[in-house]
Structure formats: structure tokens, C-alpha cells
Design a protein around this motif. Structure first.
Motif, short mmCIF file in Angstrom:
data_model
loop_
_atom_site.label_atom_id
_atom_site.label_comp_id
_atom_site.label_asym_id
_atom_site.label_seq_id
_atom_site.Cartn_x
_atom_site.Cartn_y
_atom_site.Cartn_z
N ALA A 131 0.82 -1.21 0.00
CA ALA A 131 0.00 0.00 0.00
C ALA A 131 0.86 1.26 0.00
CB ALA A 131 -0.93 -0.01 1.21
N ALA A 132 2.06 1.16 0.58
CA ALA A 132 2.96 2.32 0.64
C ALA A 132 3.87 2.42 -0.57
CB ALA A 132 3.79 2.26 1.92
N GLY A 133 3.73 1.52 -1.54
CA GLY A 133 4.55 1.56 -2.75
C GLY A 133 5.95 1.00 -2.58
N LEU A 134 6.14 0.20 -1.54
CA LEU A 134 7.47 -0.36 -1.28
C LEU A 134 7.62 -1.78 -1.81
CD1 LEU A 134 8.03 1.02 2.35
CD2 LEU A 134 9.20 1.74 0.25
N ASN A 135 6.83 -2.11 -2.80
CA ASN A 135 6.94 -3.42 -3.46
C ASN A 135 7.27 -3.24 -4.94
OD1 ASN A 135 4.46 -2.30 -4.13
ND2 ASN A 135 3.42 -4.28 -4.26
N HIS A 136 8.14 -2.29 -5.25
CA HIS A 136 8.51 -2.02 -6.64
C HIS A 136 9.33 -3.18 -7.21
CE1 HIS A 136 12.53 -1.01 -5.20
NE2 HIS A 136 12.01 -0.11 -4.36
N SER A 137 9.70 -3.07 -8.46
CA SER A 137 10.33 -4.19 -9.18
C SER A 137 11.67 -4.61 -8.60
CB SER A 137 10.50 -3.83 -10.66
OG SER A 137 11.33 -2.68 -10.80
N ASN A 138 12.31 -3.73 -7.83
CA ASN A 138 13.61 -4.07 -7.25
C ASN A 138 13.50 -4.32 -5.75
OD1 ASN A 138 16.22 -4.67 -7.90
ND2 ASN A 138 16.95 -2.56 -8.05
N SER A 139 12.28 -4.63 -5.29
CA SER A 139 12.06 -4.95 -3.88
C SER A 139 12.13 -6.46 -3.67
CB SER A 139 10.69 -4.46 -3.40
OG SER A 139 10.60 -3.06 -3.48
N ARG A 140 12.60 -6.86 -2.49
CA ARG A 140 12.63 -8.27 -2.10
C ARG A 140 12.15 -8.37 -0.66
NH1 ARG A 140 18.29 -7.96 -5.11
NH2 ARG A 140 17.29 -7.63 -7.11
N VAL A 141 11.44 -9.45 -0.35
CA VAL A 141 10.98 -9.67 1.01
C VAL A 141 11.52 -11.01 1.50
CG1 VAL A 141 8.78 -10.68 0.25
CG2 VAL A 141 8.97 -9.71 2.55
N VAL A 142 12.08 -11.01 2.70
CA VAL A 142 12.66 -12.22 3.28
C VAL A 142 11.74 -12.69 4.40
CG1 VAL A 142 14.68 -13.25 4.38
CG2 VAL A 142 14.98 -11.35 2.76
N LEU A 143 11.32 -13.95 4.33
CA LEU A 143 10.42 -14.52 5.32
C LEU A 143 11.16 -15.55 6.15
CD1 LEU A 143 7.27 -15.12 3.06
CD2 LEU A 143 7.88 -13.07 4.36
N GLU A 144 11.19 -15.36 7.46
CA GLU A 144 11.83 -16.31 8.37
C GLU A 144 10.91 -17.50 8.61
OE1 GLU A 144 14.32 -17.31 10.20
OE2 GLU A 144 15.84 -15.82 9.68
N LYS A 145 11.51 -18.62 8.99
CA LYS A 145 10.72 -19.78 9.34
C LYS A 145 10.41 -19.74 10.83
CE LYS A 145 13.97 -22.20 11.63
NZ LYS A 145 13.83 -22.69 13.02
N PRO A 146 9.40 -20.51 11.28
CA PRO A 146 8.49 -21.33 10.48
C PRO A 146 7.42 -20.47 9.82
CG PRO A 146 7.90 -21.50 12.79
CD PRO A 146 9.12 -20.64 12.73
N LEU A 147 7.15 -20.76 8.56
CA LEU A 147 6.17 -19.98 7.83
C LEU A 147 4.79 -20.59 8.07
CD1 LEU A 147 6.23 -17.51 5.94
CD2 LEU A 147 6.05 -19.08 4.03
N GLY A 148 4.13 -20.11 9.08
CA GLY A 148 2.84 -20.66 9.45
C GLY A 148 2.95 -21.74 10.50
N HIS A 149 1.79 -22.26 10.88
CA HIS A 149 1.68 -23.26 11.93
C HIS A 149 1.36 -24.64 11.35
CE1 HIS A 149 1.14 -24.33 16.16
NE2 HIS A 149 0.05 -25.00 15.82
N ASP A 150 0.81 -24.64 10.14
CA ASP A 150 0.44 -25.86 9.45
C ASP A 150 0.29 -25.53 7.97
OD1 ASP A 150 -1.93 -24.43 9.36
OD2 ASP A 150 -2.94 -25.66 10.84
N LEU A 151 -0.14 -26.50 7.18
CA LEU A 151 -0.26 -26.29 5.74
C LEU A 151 -1.25 -25.18 5.43
CD1 LEU A 151 0.39 -27.09 2.83
CD2 LEU A 151 -1.42 -28.84 2.99
#
Length: 486
Positions: A131-151
Motif C-alpha cells: 500500500a505504501a509503494g514499497l513493493n517495486h520491481s527491485n524490492s525483495r521480502v525475506v520470510l523467516e521460518k516457520p512460515l505458518g503453523h500448518d499447511l
């Protein structure tokens, strides 16, 4: 050394344990090595209004002492010039717009948003970044584990994040894949003719993968109560290591070629039935004991832990990869806290010779064994039998040792340093793809469901031991033992 492109790396949870213990020190090391672009900036975010001076004081007290001999007054001062701090409430969209004003929304610089937070915040953070425009074409997001609690929760996070960032912008991190010894396993397997012909059921008796920690849950009791060892370690680290051991040779080292082969392994894992869970899985929890001669509390006595908790701190499983290469070869996976030693290793036990001319030395169960040590020291050892000096034909076990620290004199990067540089440089090969993660959850869910359905309480083990006795029994039924017991 080549440097990264110009970048801004933003740490959500910048005052947390992961950022202070691992991420900031890793970037300092990269800075010290000259790997970072001179204009690269590091922005830590937190809910407490520390200000830049307050955050630098926090780094002085929490990070600087960890650097040891790597610390240099000049390098540290230069590194801190890169660092800034901003107050941000993950739920407040206005804070994201202020961050965007500070950083700018141009794609001229790489923007890395590292989410070192609880997984339940991932969706909110990514939606607000978008929403703030910080997902432009040169943006990357790093997600730490565990990603969620189940499937289901993992799919929900991936679906929501995927609406804000494209798949090639999402870096699902597993720091074990950044370890030199893990990458060396690929080199050993696919860069040499020596092992590949033997890397199959005809010559390998069993595979053991262990990640043992001598630490307890420390201050992470609240997190661990929601997670447990199977979600925290086995679903991610151990399965990723299994994939690298068992995968077929990829057509190239490009990111999708490697990850395609890992996905095939996950899809080939034989599903656990309820009977399998009861006979091929061990769930444990540490009780009070001693580590290095000092008494330590049991898990139920740790801060923020339910005194009647049934959360597992230890898991051992016997897995099988269906297919011609591995059919019938047991893969034994084990992880636990408050174990006798801190060790992470992959052990390949080769089959016995078809006709034994010599008696097996006492205490030796396998003549040939490949041991890839990931921590605390990185090495590869190839065990074999050799004749003892003298006038008899008695044999003894010996080994060829590749000690990475002795053999390679060049600087060795930490796993997080390697992976952070890969994110900035846009390299995805050492990160999990969405379908890999979903398949891993698909495989472990029947185990979690069976434990819950049958109310299987963890078996207690004494802190400072190698886990419940049932873990050794898991192997003894197939006539083998864990590496440290052999």
C-alpha cells in the motif's frame, strides 16, 4: 571482491534477538570484507522510539561484544554510518508511508525487507508495504521460518504475500542452506566421479541427519509453546538437508533447476500412516539435568512455558524416499534441545563388504562412512578400515579428514552473511520455493495430526543426554545405531 548493488535493507524486528545476534553481525562481516556497496544502508525498525542514537547504543552493548577478534574500531565506526533506526508499528499504515518517504519508492536501489518477526505479522506487513509503494520491481521480502503453523496457515501466508510480491521477489530463508558445508555436499556429490556411482541403495545402508543443541529454549518459551521441534526444525532444516542428500543431479545450478530436484524428493517421501507415527517417530521433551557439569531446568520449568506442557523439544523419525535410487534405505532424522553436544551432521553409512575377509574391529559398526559436519566445526570425514601396524592382520577404523578451516585459508562467510548477500544480489537458489514449502508441510501434517488425535505425550529425557531411549530403539530395529553410539 565484487560489491553488491546499492541497497537499503530494512529489518522488521530490528531490536529482536535474531537481528542483534545474527543479522547485524553478518552484515558487519560483509562490510569488513568489502562486499557491501559503499552506499548500502541498514534501517532497523521497532515499536520502541529508540531513535538512531539509542539504537546505536543497543548495538554497542549487544552486537559489538559478539564480534571478538573481528572487531575493529575503524571498521565498526564506518559500519555504523550505514545504520539508522525508525519507529514502526506493524499495524499502523501511516508508519509505512513515513518509511516510504524516507526510503523513496524508486527502483534504482535494491530494497530488502527482512521480516524477523512472528509469522502472524507477515501478511499485515506485506500488505502495508504494498500500500505504501514499497513493493517495486527491485524490492525483495525475506520470510523467516516457520512460515505458518500448518499447511493451511502456510498457504494463507504465501497466498497473501504472493498478492503483494511476485514469487521471484520472495526469499523464504533457511540459514542451514547458507552453510559452506551444505553447499560443499553439492560439490562433493556432483563435482566428483568418486561418490556419485555409490550414491544409491546398492551401496548405502542408511542415512542419518542430526541437528542437536545443548541450549534449552532460553527466553523463547512462548514461541516454542506454539511451535515445537517438529515445526521449528524438522519441517524446515532437516527436510532441506535430506533433499540435498537425496536429490538427483540437477541439469544446472540455476535456482529453479536445483529447487525442482528438491521438490521431487519431497514428493517422493513415503507418507506417514497412523501406524508409522506410532512406530517410526519419537517425540521427546527434556527434563532437568546437567550441561557441562552445570544444572539446568527442565522444559516445563522454563520461563513462559506451561508447567503441564506436552510440547516436544526432541523429534526422531525414520523416513523413506520412494524411487529406484533410495528404495528401502532408511533416512533417520533427529533434532533436539538440551542434548549432550551441539552438533549438526549428515552421516552416510555404506553397506558392508559382501564377503568379510577380516573381523570387524570392536565398536565399529560400519567400515565405510561419510560424515559431513555442519557445526560446530565444518568438515568432511571419510571413514575406512586399514591394517594396524604389526605382525597381525587386525584392522582399525581411520579416516581422511577435510577440515575446511585448515584446508582453505581464505575467509569463510557465515551462513546468514552468505544468504543476505544472495538476497541483495537477487540469487534465489538457496531459498525455498513456495511449492517446496507446501510439500514439506503436507508430509509432516499427518504426524502432527496423529500426535494430537491420540494425545501422544512426549517421552521425557534428561538434559545433557542424547534424547529418549526410544530414539536408539528406532535404529536398533534395523540393526544400526546413531553415529555417536557406534
Amino acid at each position: 571482491m565484487a560489491t553488491t548493488p546499492a541497497f537499503d535493507i530494512v529489518f522488521f524486528g530490528g531490536t529482536g534477538d535474531l537481528a542483534l545476534r545474527k543479522l547485524i553481525p553478518a552484515l558487519y562481516d560483509a562490510h569488513l570484507a568489502g562486499a557491501l556497496h559503499p552506499g548500502g544502508r541498514i534501517i532497523a525498525l521497532g515499536r520502541t522510539p529508540l531513535g538512531r542514537d539509542g539504537y546505536l547504543a543497543l548495538l554497542e552493548s549487544r552486537v559489538q561484544p559478539r564480534l571478538g577478534s573481528r572487531f575493529s574500531d575503524t571498521a565498526w565506526a564506518d559500519f555504523l554510518e550505514r545504520v539508522d533506526f525508525a519507529k514502526l508499528d506493524a499495524d499502523n499504515i501511516d508508519d509505512y508511508h513515513q518509511l516510504a518517504q524516507s526510503l523513496g519508492t524508486s527502483a534504482d536501489r535494491v530494497l530488502v525487507c527482512y521480516l524477523a518477526t512472528a509469522p502472524h505479522l507477515f501478511i499485515t506487513i506485506c500488505q502495508h508495504l504494498s500500500a505504501a509503494g514499497l513493493n517495486h520491481s527491485n524490492s525483495r521480502v525475506v520470510l523467516e521460518k516457520p512460515l505458518g503453523h500448518d499447511l493451511q496457515s502456510s498457504n494463507a501466508i504465501n497466498e497473501a504475500v504472493g498478492q503483494c510480491f511476485s514469487e521471484n521477489q520472495i526469499y523464504r530463508i533457511d540459514h542451514y542452506l547458507g552453510k559452506e558445508s551444505v553447499q560443499n555436499l553439492l560439490a562433493i556429490r556432483f563435482g566428483n566421479t568418486l561418490f556419485e556411482p555409490l550414491w544409491r541403495r546398492e551401496w548405502i545402508d542408511n542415512v542419518q541427519i542430526t541437528i542437536a543443541e545443548d541450549l534449552g529454549v532460553e527466553e523463547r518459551g512462548e514461541f516454542y509453546e506454539r511451535t515445537g521441534a517438529l515445526r521449528d526444525m524438522l519441517q524446515s532444516h532437516l527436510l532441506q538437508l535430506l533433499c540435498i542428500v537425496a536429490m538427483e543431479p540437477p541439469s544446472s545450478l540455476t535456482e529453479d533447476a536445483v529447487r525442482d530436484e528438491k521438490l521431487k524428493v519431497l514428493k517422493s517421501l513415503k507418507p506417514f500412516t497412523a501406524e508409522d507415527v506410532l512406530t517410526k517417530a519419537v517425540r521427546g521433551q527434556y527434563r532437568s539435568g546437567a550441561i557441562n557439569g552445570k544444572p539446568v531446568p527442565g522444559y516445563r520449568e522454563e520461563p513462559n512455558v506451561d508447567p503441564a506442557s506436552n510440547t516436544e523439544t526432541f523429534v526422531a523419525l525414520q523416513a523413506e524416499v520412494s524411487g529406484w535410487r533410495w528404495a528401502g534405505v532408511p533416512f533417520f532424522l533427529r533434532t533436539g534441545k538440551r542434548m549432550q553436544e551441539r552438533v549438526a551432521e549428515i552421516v552416510i553409512n555404506f553397506r558392508k563388504v559382501p564377503h568379510a575377509l577380516f573381523p570387524m574391529p570392536v565398536g565399529v559398526s560400519s567400515a565405510n562412512r561419510l560424515v559431513i559436519s555442519l557445526q560446530p566445526k565444518e568438515s568432511v570425514r571419510l571413514y575406512f578400515l586399514a591394517k594396524k601396524p604389526g605382525d597381525t592382520m587386525d584392522l582399525q577404523s581411520t579416516y581422511l579428514n577435510l577440515d575446511f578451516h585448515t584446508m582453505f585459508k581464505s575467509r569463510r562467510s557465515d551462513a546468514y552473511e552468505r544468504l543476505l548477500l544472495d538476497v541483495i544480489n537477487g540469487r534465489l537458489a538457496l531459498f525455498m520455493r513456495r511449492d517446496e514449502q507446501a510439500q514439506a508441510w503436507t508430509w509432516v501434517e499427518p504426524i502432527l495430526a496423529c500426535w494430537g488425535r491420540h494425545a501422544i505425550a512426549p517421552k521425557l529425557y534428561t538434559a545433557g543426554s542424547w534424547g529418549p531411549a526410544a530414539s536408539s530403539g528406532l535404529l536398533s530395529r534395523t540393526g544400526v545405531s546413531w553415529h555417536e553410539e557406534a
